[in-house]
Design a protein around this motif. Structure first.
Motif, PDB file in Angstrom:
ATOM      1  N   HIS A 170       0.844  -1.202   0.000  1.00  0.00           N
ATOM      2  CA  HIS A 170       0.000   0.000   0.000  1.00  0.00           C
ATOM      3  C   HIS A 170       0.878   1.250   0.000  1.00  0.00           C
ATOM      4  O   HIS A 170       1.997   1.238   0.499  1.00  0.00           O
ATOM      5  CB  HIS A 170      -0.908  -0.028   1.234  1.00  0.00           C
ATOM      6  CG  HIS A 170      -1.919   1.058   1.263  1.00  0.00           C
ATOM      7  ND1 HIS A 170      -1.808   2.160   2.097  1.00  0.00           N
ATOM      8  CD2 HIS A 170      -3.069   1.226   0.563  1.00  0.00           C
ATOM      9  CE1 HIS A 170      -2.854   2.944   1.915  1.00  0.00           C
ATOM     10  NE2 HIS A 170      -3.634   2.407   0.989  1.00  0.00           N
ATOM     11  N   SER A 173       0.805   3.818   1.792  1.00  0.00           N
ATOM     12  CA  SER A 173       1.177   4.288   3.128  1.00  0.00           C
ATOM     13  C   SER A 173       2.485   3.668   3.595  1.00  0.00           C
ATOM     14  O   SER A 173       3.258   4.299   4.320  1.00  0.00           O
ATOM     15  CB  SER A 173       0.065   3.967   4.134  1.00  0.00           C
ATOM     16  OG  SER A 173      -0.107   2.563   4.288  1.00  0.00           O
ATOM     17  N   MET A 209       1.541  -2.271   4.839  1.00  0.00           N
ATOM     18  CA  MET A 209       0.973  -0.943   5.033  1.00  0.00           C
ATOM     19  C   MET A 209       1.539  -0.333   6.306  1.00  0.00           C
ATOM     20  O   MET A 209       2.108  -1.033   7.149  1.00  0.00           O
ATOM     21  CB  MET A 209      -0.558  -0.986   5.081  1.00  0.00           C
ATOM     22  CG  MET A 209      -1.144  -1.778   6.230  1.00  0.00           C
ATOM     23  SD  MET A 209      -2.969  -1.693   6.259  1.00  0.00           S
ATOM     24  CE  MET A 209      -3.396  -2.335   4.639  1.00  0.00           C
ATOM     25  N   SER A 210       1.387   0.959   6.456  1.00  0.00           N
ATOM     26  CA  SER A 210       1.923   1.654   7.624  1.00  0.00           C
ATOM     27  C   SER A 210       1.145   1.256   8.871  1.00  0.00           C
ATOM     28  O   SER A 210      -0.002   0.804   8.800  1.00  0.00           O
ATOM     29  CB  SER A 210       1.842   3.166   7.426  1.00  0.00           C
ATOM     30  OG  SER A 210       0.492   3.591   7.444  1.00  0.00           O
ATOM     31  N   GLU A 238      -2.085   3.265   9.087  1.00  0.00           N
ATOM     32  CA  GLU A 238      -3.154   2.755   8.235  1.00  0.00           C
ATOM     33  C   GLU A 238      -3.758   1.487   8.833  1.00  0.00           C
ATOM     34  O   GLU A 238      -4.974   1.279   8.805  1.00  0.00           O
ATOM     35  CB  GLU A 238      -2.620   2.470   6.834  1.00  0.00           C
ATOM     36  CG  GLU A 238      -3.690   2.185   5.797  1.00  0.00           C
ATOM     37  CD  GLU A 238      -4.544   3.410   5.494  1.00  0.00           C
ATOM     38  OE1 GLU A 238      -5.784   3.262   5.519  1.00  0.00           O
ATOM     39  OE2 GLU A 238      -3.982   4.486   5.246  1.00  0.00           O
ATOM     40  N   GLU A 239      -2.905   0.643   9.386  1.00  0.00           N
ATOM     41  CA  GLU A 239      -3.377  -0.602   9.987  1.00  0.00           C
ATOM     42  C   GLU A 239      -4.249  -0.328  11.208  1.00  0.00           C
ATOM     43  O   GLU A 239      -5.309  -0.945  11.374  1.00  0.00           O
ATOM     44  CB  GLU A 239      -2.183  -1.470  10.396  1.00  0.00           C
ATOM     45  CG  GLU A 239      -2.572  -2.828  10.955  1.00  0.00           C
ATOM     46  CD  GLU A 239      -1.371  -3.722  11.198  1.00  0.00           C
ATOM     47  OE1 GLU A 239      -1.581  -4.891  11.590  1.00  0.00           O
ATOM     48  OE2 GLU A 239      -0.227  -3.272  10.994  1.00  0.00           O
ATOM     49  N   THR A 248      -6.079   2.170  11.850  1.00  0.00           N
ATOM     50  CA  THR A 248      -7.381   2.732  11.478  1.00  0.00           C
ATOM     51  C   THR A 248      -8.200   1.794  10.591  1.00  0.00           C
ATOM     52  O   THR A 248      -9.143   2.223   9.923  1.00  0.00           O
ATOM     53  CB  THR A 248      -7.202   4.084  10.766  1.00  0.00           C
ATOM     54  OG1 THR A 248      -6.341   3.929   9.627  1.00  0.00           O
ATOM     55  CG2 THR A 248      -6.602   5.113  11.702  1.00  0.00           C
ATOM     56  N   GLY A 287      -7.153  -0.377   8.024  1.00  0.00           N
ATOM     57  CA  GLY A 287      -6.785  -0.524   6.620  1.00  0.00           C
ATOM     58  C   GLY A 287      -6.839  -1.944   6.094  1.00  0.00           C
ATOM     59  O   GLY A 287      -7.167  -2.154   4.929  1.00  0.00           O
ATOM     60  N   ARG A 288      -6.526  -2.905   6.937  1.00  0.00           N
ATOM     61  CA  ARG A 288      -6.500  -4.298   6.463  1.00  0.00           C
ATOM     62  C   ARG A 288      -7.899  -4.839   6.152  1.00  0.00           C
ATOM     63  O   ARG A 288      -8.013  -5.880   5.487  1.00  0.00           O
ATOM     64  CB  ARG A 288      -5.810  -5.203   7.485  1.00  0.00           C
ATOM     65  CG  ARG A 288      -4.335  -4.899   7.655  1.00  0.00           C
ATOM     66  CD  ARG A 288      -3.569  -5.990   8.373  1.00  0.00           C
ATOM     67  NE  ARG A 288      -2.190  -5.565   8.597  1.00  0.00           N
ATOM     68  CZ  ARG A 288      -1.228  -5.621   7.687  1.00  0.00           C
ATOM     69  NH1 ARG A 288      -1.489  -6.111   6.494  1.00  0.00           N
ATOM     70  NH2 ARG A 288      -0.004  -5.211   7.966  1.00  0.00           N
ATOM     71  N   ARG A 315     -10.412  -2.534   5.067  1.00  0.00           N
ATOM     72  CA  ARG A 315     -11.140  -1.508   4.314  1.00  0.00           C
ATOM     73  C   ARG A 315     -11.447  -1.992   2.901  1.00  0.00           C
ATOM     74  O   ARG A 315     -10.572  -2.459   2.177  1.00  0.00           O
ATOM     75  CB  ARG A 315     -10.347  -0.206   4.279  1.00  0.00           C
ATOM     76  CG  ARG A 315     -11.152   0.978   3.753  1.00  0.00           C
ATOM     77  CD  ARG A 315     -10.489   2.297   4.105  1.00  0.00           C
ATOM     78  NE  ARG A 315     -10.352   2.407   5.559  1.00  0.00           N
ATOM     79  CZ  ARG A 315      -9.214   2.709   6.177  1.00  0.00           C
ATOM     80  NH1 ARG A 315      -8.124   2.955   5.475  1.00  0.00           N
ATOM     81  NH2 ARG A 315      -9.173   2.785   7.482  1.00  0.00           N
ATOM     82  N   ILE A 373      -9.350  -0.535  -0.101  1.00  0.00           N
ATOM     83  CA  ILE A 373      -7.952  -0.984  -0.118  1.00  0.00           C
ATOM     84  C   ILE A 373      -7.858  -2.427  -0.585  1.00  0.00           C
ATOM     85  O   ILE A 373      -7.003  -2.785  -1.405  1.00  0.00           O
ATOM     86  CB  ILE A 373      -7.311  -0.808   1.270  1.00  0.00           C
ATOM     87  CG1 ILE A 373      -7.105   0.676   1.576  1.00  0.00           C
ATOM     88  CG2 ILE A 373      -5.976  -1.553   1.358  1.00  0.00           C
ATOM     89  CD1 ILE A 373      -6.533   0.962   2.953  1.00  0.00           C
ATOM     90  N   ARG A 400      -9.264  11.321  10.553  1.00  0.00           N
ATOM     91  CA  ARG A 400      -9.486   9.870  10.459  1.00  0.00           C
ATOM     92  C   ARG A 400     -10.534   9.436  11.474  1.00  0.00           C
ATOM     93  O   ARG A 400     -10.291   8.605  12.332  1.00  0.00           O
ATOM     94  CB  ARG A 400      -8.155   9.130  10.694  1.00  0.00           C
ATOM     95  CG  ARG A 400      -8.152   7.722  10.092  1.00  0.00           C
ATOM     96  CD  ARG A 400      -8.448   7.779   8.625  1.00  0.00           C
ATOM     97  NE  ARG A 400      -8.595   6.453   8.037  1.00  0.00           N
ATOM     98  CZ  ARG A 400      -9.329   6.211   6.971  1.00  0.00           C
ATOM     99  NH1 ARG A 400     -10.004   7.172   6.400  1.00  0.00           N
ATOM    100  NH2 ARG A 400      -9.414   4.994   6.473  1.00  0.00           N
TER     101      ARG A 400
END
Length: 233
Positions: free
Chosen positions: A30, A32, A102-103, A106-107, A109, A111-112, A114, A117, A191
């Motif tokens: 990703h 990020s 990913m950062s 991001e994780e 919030t 991200g994994r 979402r 994504i 966020r």
């Protein structure tokens, strides 16, 4: 960055072996993550290519399969197959989220998990397969992995808007009051995470969360539909 062992695990789930491992590494990276590392390529360019590969293969399949159907029908079915929700389901079947680079931010919030994504990552993986294996291999791979999705689209079993569908189902036999109540939100302004309840005739029937009120409401409606099979058509 995911280890070689983790990449092998993902390859096993995809049931293929990349000749160029760097393509797979890029596909699951990703932006990020790349923004925090020097000289690390992320997956947006692959996503661009993968979208076209997927569109072409699905379009050809539908064109060949439904020789008497008009353009409008083919376009509608294709849109259901390649939509974010469908691609996210494919990602979850591969457990793709756990393999993504990913950062930490991001994780944290979500991200994994979402939808956007995960859908983008599927397209990137498809592009990586196309570049590594060619069009014929990609065609076989996509038609095999999207088989259930294709049939669901044809049978009109893919829902793009859970709120609208839920409204239609409940109001078949008369007027029903459905509303969404914001319970709380968490996180910094850039966020925010929203939590909502769905009320049907003033009774709480489900809840949902998301990084926008719209996403939280959609997830609440989806929860109600998935937990009450008897309300479906």
């Amino acid at each position: 960055m995911k280890s070689d062992l983790q990449l092998q695990e993902l390859e096993n789930k995809l049931k293929l072996n990349f000749s160029d491992k760097d393509l797979l590494k890029t596909a699951i990276t990703h932006s990020s993550f790349a923004n925090q590392k020097k000289k690390v390529e992320f997956n947006e360019r692959l996503e661009f290519l993968g979208d076209s590969v997927l569109q072409l293969i699905i379009s050809e399949h539908l064109y060949s399969r439904f020789t008497q159907k008009p353009e409008g029908y083919l376009t509608k079915i294709r849109s259901l197959i390649v939509c974010e929700n469908s691609l996210c389901d494919i990602a979850n079947s591969w457990e793709l989220g756990i393999y993504m680079n990913m950062s930490k931010g991001e994780e944290i919030t979500g991200g994994r998990n979402r939808v956007s994504i995960l859908a983008d990552c599927v397209e990137a993986v498809l592009a990586a397969i196309y570049l590594d294996k060619g069009i014929e291999y990609s065609k076989a791979f996509i038609l095999n992995n999207f088989k259930t999705t294709i049939e669901k689209a044809i049978n009109n079993e893919i829902i793009l808007d859970y709120k609208t569908k839920l409204q239609e189902i409940f109001q078949q036999n008369g007027e029903v009051n459905i509303c969404y109540e914001l319970v709380k939100f968490e996180g910094p302004p850039h966020r925010r995470k929203f939590f909502v309840n769905i009320l049907i005739n003033d009774c709480v029937k489900g809840s949902g969360q998301g990084f926008s009120k719209k996403e939280a409401e959609q997830n609440a409606a989806k929860e109600v539909m998935e937990s009450a099979d008897d309300i479906r058509e």
